[in-house]
Design a protein around this motif. Structure first.
Motif, short mmCIF file in Angstrom:
data_model
loop_
_atom_site.label_atom_id
_atom_site.label_comp_id
_atom_site.label_asym_id
_atom_site.label_seq_id
_atom_site.Cartn_x
_atom_site.Cartn_y
_atom_site.Cartn_z
N VAL A 135 0.87 -1.17 0.00
CA VAL A 135 0.00 0.00 0.00
C VAL A 135 0.91 1.22 0.00
CG1 VAL A 135 -1.78 1.27 1.25
CG2 VAL A 135 -1.79 -1.24 1.24
N GLY A 136 0.57 2.23 -0.80
CA GLY A 136 1.47 3.37 -0.95
C GLY A 136 0.84 4.70 -0.64
N LEU A 173 -1.55 7.67 -5.98
CA LEU A 173 -1.41 7.35 -4.56
C LEU A 173 -2.30 8.18 -3.66
CD1 LEU A 173 2.47 6.88 -4.38
CD2 LEU A 173 0.70 5.13 -4.57
N ASN A 174 -3.01 9.14 -4.23
CA ASN A 174 -3.96 9.92 -3.45
C ASN A 174 -5.01 8.97 -2.85
OD1 ASN A 174 -6.30 11.56 -2.73
ND2 ASN A 174 -5.36 13.20 -3.94
N PRO A 175 -5.30 9.09 -1.54
CA PRO A 175 -6.25 8.16 -0.91
C PRO A 175 -7.63 8.12 -1.54
CG PRO A 175 -5.01 9.35 0.76
CD PRO A 175 -4.66 9.98 -0.56
N ILE A 176 -8.04 9.17 -2.28
CA ILE A 176 -9.37 9.14 -2.90
C ILE A 176 -9.38 8.36 -4.20
CG2 ILE A 176 -9.91 11.38 -1.86
CD1 ILE A 176 -9.75 12.58 -4.69
N HIS A 177 -8.21 7.92 -4.68
CA HIS A 177 -8.15 7.20 -5.94
C HIS A 177 -8.18 5.70 -5.71
CE1 HIS A 177 -6.25 10.99 -7.95
NE2 HIS A 177 -7.54 11.12 -7.70
N MET A 178 -8.58 4.97 -6.73
CA MET A 178 -9.02 3.58 -6.55
C MET A 178 -7.89 2.60 -6.27
SD MET A 178 -11.22 1.24 -9.20
CE MET A 178 -9.91 1.14 -10.41
N VAL A 179 -6.84 2.56 -7.09
CA VAL A 179 -5.82 1.52 -6.97
C VAL A 179 -5.06 1.67 -5.66
CG1 VAL A 179 -3.69 0.62 -7.99
CG2 VAL A 179 -5.59 1.30 -9.46
N ASP A 180 -4.93 0.57 -4.92
CA ASP A 180 -4.27 0.64 -3.62
C ASP A 180 -3.11 -0.34 -3.51
OD1 ASP A 180 -5.58 -1.76 -3.45
OD2 ASP A 180 -6.47 -1.38 -1.47
N GLU A 181 -2.45 -0.63 -4.65
CA GLU A 181 -1.29 -1.51 -4.60
C GLU A 181 -0.14 -0.91 -5.39
OE1 GLU A 181 -1.93 -5.06 -7.61
OE2 GLU A 181 -3.80 -4.67 -6.50
N VAL A 182 1.06 -1.11 -4.88
CA VAL A 182 2.29 -0.64 -5.50
C VAL A 182 3.22 -1.83 -5.63
CG1 VAL A 182 4.33 0.83 -5.18
CG2 VAL A 182 2.06 1.70 -4.58
N HIS A 183 3.91 -1.93 -6.77
CA HIS A 183 4.76 -3.09 -7.03
C HIS A 183 6.25 -2.75 -7.02
CE1 HIS A 183 0.79 -3.64 -9.02
NE2 HIS A 183 0.81 -4.67 -8.20
N ALA A 184 6.58 -1.47 -7.17
CA ALA A 184 7.97 -1.03 -7.13
C ALA A 184 7.98 0.48 -6.99
CB ALA A 184 8.72 -1.45 -8.39
N VAL A 185 9.12 0.99 -6.55
CA VAL A 185 9.37 2.43 -6.56
C VAL A 185 10.71 2.65 -7.25
CG1 VAL A 185 9.91 4.47 -5.15
CG2 VAL A 185 8.03 2.97 -4.49
N LEU A 186 10.77 3.64 -8.14
CA LEU A 186 12.00 3.96 -8.84
C LEU A 186 12.49 5.33 -8.41
CD1 LEU A 186 14.02 3.26 -11.23
CD2 LEU A 186 12.56 4.74 -12.61
N LEU A 187 13.75 5.40 -8.02
CA LEU A 187 14.45 6.66 -7.80
C LEU A 187 15.51 6.77 -8.88
CD1 LEU A 187 14.96 6.42 -3.91
CD2 LEU A 187 12.99 7.34 -5.17
N THR A 188 15.56 7.90 -9.58
CA THR A 188 16.42 7.97 -10.75
C THR A 188 17.08 9.33 -10.91
OG1 THR A 188 16.50 7.64 -13.16
CG2 THR A 188 14.49 8.63 -12.26
N GLY A 189 18.22 9.32 -11.59
CA GLY A 189 18.83 10.55 -12.05
C GLY A 189 18.26 10.91 -13.41
N GLY A 190 18.84 11.95 -14.03
CA GLY A 190 18.43 12.31 -15.38
C GLY A 190 17.30 13.30 -15.48
N SER A 191 16.89 13.88 -14.35
CA SER A 191 15.75 14.80 -14.33
C SER A 191 14.54 14.09 -14.95
CB SER A 191 16.11 16.10 -15.07
OG SER A 191 15.11 17.07 -14.88
#
Length: 315
Positions: free
Chosen positions: A35-36, A53-71
């Motif tokens: 949950v994210g 990820l806003n609580p009012i929106h439907m999908v409540d599952e996250v499978h990965a998070v990406l942190l990246t360079g490159g703007s």
């Protein structure tokens, strides 16, 4: 425990690093659906899937998070992470295909090495292939490769930032952990001594000041073994920003895109606590997340090494 985010069961971290170009990306894979929540405080963010990820929106599952360079260019790496997850049959079941949910945030590192080489879909895919539950490599790695700090006066006077991670176990056994890329406009202060450990260097006679304030942003993921809903994850992400404020000064400026994702990997079928107890628990987790994130930021600086003539703090 490793004292990093892979202490959370079911989390694996992988990096793709280009030291020559001074950029890279880091992926956090969730072996079970998380949950994210998210909270963005900087005024120059480069992000993906934050609205979902806003609580009012439907999908409540996250499978990965990406942190990246490159703007914003580096957000292309999301496609590689999604491709990897699709091959693993992970994603929201839409009836015709599984759609992986991969929130992402990018730092601006285009001025560090090469502005023309940025993480792309292949970089994101390679990071997934490298993902493991081993101790997280920190410093000049992945999304932290091109990170710098202390640019309030000029990027020419910056010091090396990087990637860091830390974890905390609460008395009841709950784990909270942080993974952060420290690329701040401000200086980094040791919370114990209040001394600057990395930041703007003194101007030398040969230096000329460059007006490029855009090369900033601190981005992070918080994870916990607690069972939280989207609203509670969002509150944890919000409170975790206090960890940035403890050690980065100034923080959340007009030229930073500071963003924090929060992930809860506890069992989905855990009975809900009464509202007052639930609020107390979220508050305790949020406070621990802030302290953990502050430690992760310091670890990022301590693990960073001089690169492309940008000096690192003394370990």
């Amino acid at each position: 425990m490793h004292d990093d985010i892979t202490d959370i069961p079911g989390i694996r971290v992988g990096h793709d690093t280009d030291l020559t170009a001074g950029t890279g990306c880091t992926v956090l894979l969730c072996d079970s659906d998380a949950v994210g929540g998210v909270d963005v405080r900087g005024s120059a963010p480069a992000t993906h899937e934050t609205d979902l990820l806003n609580p009012i929106h439907m999908v409540d599952e996250v499978h990965a998070v990406l942190l990246t360079g490159g703007s914003a260019f580096g957000l292309q790496a999301v496609a590689g992470v999604m491709r990897y997850l699709e091959e693993q049959h992970r994603g929201v079941d839409t009836g015709v295909a599984r759609v992986p949910i991969v929130p992402a945030a990018a730092i601006f590192d285009l001025a560090f090495g090469s502005p023309h080489i940025r993480p792309d879909a292949e970089a994101g895919y390679r990071a997934c292939l490298q993902a493991s539950s081993d101790p997280v490599i920190q410093g000049n790695v992945g999304a932290g490769t091109g990170a710098t700090v202390g640019k309030l006066v000029s990027p020419l006077l910056a010091m090396k930032g990087g990637l860091g991670s830390a974890s905390t176990r609460l008395p009841d056994g709950t784990l909270i952990a942080a993974l952060v890329v420290v690329n701040a406009l401000g200086n980094i202060h040791d919370p114990e001594t209040q001394q600057v450990i990395a930041g703007t260097r003194e101007l030398l006679g040969s230096d000329t000041l460059a007006a490029n304030p855009f090369s900033n942003t601190t981005i992070a993921a918080i994870a916990t073994t607690a069972s939280l809903n989207k609203a509670e994850c969002t509150k944890v992400a919000q409170m975790a920003h206090d960890g940035m404020a403890q050690v980065i000064r100034p923080v959340h400026t007009m030229f930073d895109g500071d963003a924090i994702y929060a992930l809860a990997l506890g069992p989905r079928d855990t009975p809900r606590l009464p509202s007052a107890q639930a609020a107390q628990r979220v508050s305790i987790i949020g406070a621990a997340a802030a302290q953990t994130l502050a430690r992760a930021i310091i670890k990022a600086i301590r693990h960073a090494r001089t690169l492309h003539s940008i000096p690192a703090a003394q370990a």
